[in-house]
Write a protein that holds these residues in place. Sequence first.
Motif, PDB file in Angstrom:
ATOM      1  N   CYS A  78       0.854  -1.186   0.000  1.00  0.00           N
ATOM      2  CA  CYS A  78       0.000   0.000   0.000  1.00  0.00           C
ATOM      3  C   CYS A  78       0.894   1.241   0.000  1.00  0.00           C
ATOM      4  O   CYS A  78       1.482   1.598   1.029  1.00  0.00           O
ATOM      5  N   ALA A  79       1.000   1.887  -1.156  1.00  0.00           N
ATOM      6  CA  ALA A  79       1.938   2.995  -1.350  1.00  0.00           C
ATOM      7  C   ALA A  79       1.785   4.119  -0.328  1.00  0.00           C
ATOM      8  O   ALA A  79       2.791   4.572   0.233  1.00  0.00           O
ATOM      9  N   PRO A  80       0.572   4.611  -0.056  1.00  0.00           N
ATOM     10  CA  PRO A  80       0.474   5.702   0.921  1.00  0.00           C
ATOM     11  C   PRO A  80       0.958   5.306   2.318  1.00  0.00           C
ATOM     12  O   PRO A  80       1.573   6.116   3.013  1.00  0.00           O
ATOM     13  N   VAL A  81       0.715   4.070   2.711  1.00  0.00           N
ATOM     14  CA  VAL A  81       1.165   3.608   4.029  1.00  0.00           C
ATOM     15  C   VAL A  81       2.688   3.492   4.044  1.00  0.00           C
ATOM     16  O   VAL A  81       3.343   3.920   5.001  1.00  0.00           O
ATOM     17  N   VAL A  82       3.256   2.944   2.979  1.00  0.00           N
ATOM     18  CA  VAL A  82       4.712   2.803   2.904  1.00  0.00           C
ATOM     19  C   VAL A  82       5.376   4.181   2.967  1.00  0.00           C
ATOM     20  O   VAL A  82       6.336   4.384   3.716  1.00  0.00           O
ATOM     21  N   THR A  83       4.845   5.129   2.216  1.00  0.00           N
ATOM     22  CA  THR A  83       5.403   6.484   2.214  1.00  0.00           C
ATOM     23  C   THR A  83       5.315   7.119   3.596  1.00  0.00           C
ATOM     24  O   THR A  83       6.287   7.697   4.095  1.00  0.00           O
ATOM     25  N   ARG A  84       4.158   7.011   4.230  1.00  0.00           N
ATOM     26  CA  ARG A  84       3.948   7.589   5.563  1.00  0.00           C
ATOM     27  C   ARG A  84       4.903   6.961   6.587  1.00  0.00           C
ATOM     28  O   ARG A  84       5.546   7.661   7.378  1.00  0.00           O
ATOM     29  N   GLU A  85       5.023   5.641   6.560  1.00  0.00           N
ATOM     30  CA  GLU A  85       5.920   4.966   7.501  1.00  0.00           C
ATOM     31  C   GLU A  85       7.375   5.352   7.272  1.00  0.00           C
ATOM     32  O   GLU A  85       8.130   5.531   8.232  1.00  0.00           O
ATOM     33  N   ALA A  86       7.778   5.467   6.017  1.00  0.00           N
ATOM     34  CA  ALA A  86       9.162   5.856   5.714  1.00  0.00           C
ATOM     35  C   ALA A  86       9.465   7.225   6.313  1.00  0.00           C
ATOM     36  O   ALA A  86      10.526   7.419   6.927  1.00  0.00           O
ATOM     37  N   LEU A  87       8.534   8.155   6.167  1.00  0.00           N
ATOM     38  CA  LEU A  87       8.720   9.488   6.760  1.00  0.00           C
ATOM     39  C   LEU A  87       8.796   9.409   8.281  1.00  0.00           C
ATOM     40  O   LEU A  87       9.662  10.028   8.906  1.00  0.00           O
ATOM     41  N   GLU A  88       7.893   8.648   8.873  1.00  0.00           N
ATOM     42  CA  GLU A  88       7.872   8.497  10.338  1.00  0.00           C
ATOM     43  C   GLU A  88       9.156   7.854  10.855  1.00  0.00           C
ATOM     44  O   GLU A  88       9.619   8.164  11.950  1.00  0.00           O
ATOM     45  N   GLN A  89       9.721   6.939  10.062  1.00  0.00           N
ATOM     46  CA  GLN A  89      10.923   6.207  10.473  1.00  0.00           C
ATOM     47  C   GLN A  89      12.207   6.884  10.001  1.00  0.00           C
ATOM     48  O   GLN A  89      13.303   6.352  10.197  1.00  0.00           O
ATOM     49  N   ASP A  90      12.064   8.034   9.355  1.00  0.00           N
ATOM     50  CA  ASP A  90      13.208   8.811   8.884  1.00  0.00           C
ATOM     51  C   ASP A  90      14.125   7.993   7.971  1.00  0.00           C
ATOM     52  O   ASP A  90      15.339   7.956   8.143  1.00  0.00           O
TER      53      ASP A  90
END
Length: 144
Positions: A78-90
Motif C-alpha cells: 500500500c503505497a500511501p502507508v509505505v510512504t507515511r511509515e518511511a517518513l515516520e521512520q526517517d
Amino acid sequence: MSLSVQRAMRATDAPSRTQIIQFARAALERDAEITIRIVNEAEGRQLNRDYRHKDYATNVLSFVYETAPVVLGDLVLCAPVVTREALEQDKSAIAHYAHLIVHGVLHLQGYDHENDADAAVMEAREIEIVTGLGFANPYLERSR
C-alpha cells in the motif's frame, strides 16, 4: 523466477520494476512465481478487511498459495502507508519498500514472526538481505 509487477496507482516514490525484482530476488531461496501489486489506501484497506479481518490499510500483505516445490504467491504494498511509515521512520521510501518486499517474500517462503524464536530467525534474515542490498538495518531506530 517469474515476477509480475502491477501498479494500481501512480506512486512517485515507489521503486522501479528493476529495483522490485532486485529486492525480491535477493530474498528468494528457491524458484518462485510472484505478483507484486502496488495499491492505494482504499484497495489496501479492502484487501486487509476481506482477507485479514482488519479494517485498515497496512504496509504489505502476503498471500501464499504454495511454498513447494515452487513458491506461488502475491504481495500487495500500500503505497500511501509505505510512504507515511518511511517518513515516520526517517528513512527513504526506497529503503522501506526494499525491506517490505524482502519481508513479504520471506513470508511467501514460510518464514513468520508468530513467536519470539521464529521472529528472531526472520528478522536476522531480513537484516542480512536488506544490508546486503546496501540499505541500513531496518530494525535500528534512527534519530531525527
